[in-house]
Design a protein around this motif. Structure first.
Motif: not given
Length: 140
Positions: A55-63, A82-86, A121-135
């Motif tokens: 989107t022009g902004e660097e973000l971490f995608y967890f998809d 079909l994406h389920c993306e944090f 790569e799966f475990k570490i983001p589980l403890s963090l707070k995402p900005i949002k979820l996009e489906i």
């Protein structure tokens, strides 16, 4: 039975609105991975994460992603994902994480899902707070 056309609304209904609970969403997505979808010949599931600037902004995608191959009258037409993306703000810790794992590389879906749950790569983001979820579902 779920159709490819209805897959996005089905998953959204299962997850509900305004949730940032990654573990809850993962559990629902895992169950969805085992659901039959009309017209689907092979389950194609992808777990991917990394920092991108789509989107022009660097973000971490967890998809979490389910891919469908669409046929019309037995002829290949196109694919849909079909994406389920944090989305997360990048941190030094997240910058070190990048992976893409397909279910087709495993003997069965349970082996794949168990493998994903054991990845750092799966475990570490589980403890963090995402900005949002996009489906969302898109044709590729």
């Amino acid at each position: 039975m779920i159709t490819i056309k209805d897959a996005e609304s089905y998953l959204k209904d299962q997850i509900g609105e305004d949730t940032n609970d990654i573990e809850k969403v993962w559990d629902i997505f895992k169950a969805f991975c085992k659901e039959q979808v009309m017209g689907e010949e092979e389950k194609e599931i992808l777990f991917q994460c990394g920092i991108f600037d789509f989107t022009g902004e660097e973000l971490f995608y967890f998809d979490f992603l389910r891919q469908f191959t669409v046929y019309e009258e037995d002829e290949y037409s196109h694919m849909e994902q079909l994406h389920c993306e944090f989305l997360f703000k990048p941190t030094d810790e997240l910058r070190r994480l990048e992976i893409g794992e397909w279910s087709m590389d495993y003997d069965n879906i349970d082996d794949f899902l168990n493998h994903i749950e054991n990845l750092q790569e799966f475990k570490i983001p589980l403890s963090l707070k995402p900005i949002k979820l996009e489906i969302y579902q898109e044709e590729i």
